[in-house]
Write a protein that holds these residues in place. Sequence first.
Motif, short mmCIF file in Angstrom:
data_model
loop_
_atom_site.label_atom_id
_atom_site.label_comp_id
_atom_site.label_asym_id
_atom_site.label_seq_id
_atom_site.Cartn_x
_atom_site.Cartn_y
_atom_site.Cartn_z
N ARG A 199 0.76 -1.20 -0.02
CA ARG A 199 0.14 -0.01 0.16
C ARG A 199 0.72 1.21 0.06
N SER A 235 -5.54 -3.03 -2.39
CA SER A 235 -6.98 -2.94 -1.98
C SER A 235 -7.33 -4.03 -0.82
N ASP A 236 -6.48 -4.71 -0.41
CA ASP A 236 -6.90 -5.39 0.79
C ASP A 236 -6.85 -4.60 1.90
#
Length: 303
Positions: free
Chosen positions: A201, A248-249
């Motif tokens: 991220r 996206s997790d």
Amino acid sequence: MNPLRSISSSASSSLRANLRSHLAPSPRAFARCTPSASRIILQRRGYADVPPPPNSPKESPLQPEVDRQRKLRDQANVGPFTWKAAALFIATGVGLYLYFESEKAAVLERRRQELSSKSIGKPQIGGPFTLDRHDGGNFTEKDLLGKWTLIYFGFTHCPDICPEELDKMGEAIDIVDKKTGQYGKMDQGVMPVFISVDPARDTIPQIKKYVKEFHPRMVGLVGDYEAVKKTCKMYRVYFSTPPDATASDDYLVDHSIFFYLMDPLGQFVDAFGKATTAEQVAEKVLDSMKKWDDAGGNAAAGV
């Protein structure tokens, strides 16, 4: 008168007279029985004349020897007590106490001197690594040479701990800069480094924006999962980022929450936890700098 009766009567009278003379109490015996005579007798007799009570035990002539033997036996059991012996005992106890206290102080002083005499930057943690800088290019362990560095491992999505620790790091650097006359100088002073443990991220643009909030000299680093993992292993940092995570997790990252002080040789000096204040960090940095300069500084180290 019948001559026999006369003789018998005379004999009876003589016998009664003799009996009365033997049975009648004498005046002396009678006086002893009267109360007044008894008082006179008691007054004339002394206390020592009063006979002992019938049940009173008589002292054996061997009793003094028995008492003496008992006293000797008691002294043999507990030892003879004298003021001289008591003073000697107390003096010995005080002497032993002072001796052990002095030995304890000597051991602590030797330990303190050993710690203070250790060379700055004893290599305990750290090592080779390669990561990407937030402003472009690579950053390796060689970029630590010649500079004092504070390194923190975290991630930009950290809600509270990471921002608090990075704020503390920046505040400590400002204190050091002001005391060393390097405040506001971008190319001098302690270099703050932020290494992300969330490569999925924390992109380069995200880290670039993040580090500007804490200090203008702060360098942000990131890499792929294996590069971050290797760097964390070199610096003995724990992190729990899933290896196959994507941007996206939704996941949480657990990690070590301390930062390191590294010397101009890129070697470990100290670590600071959450309970350490910015003033304490700055004091340790300044003290390490002074010892480094007293030993010859960068010139003596060849950096």
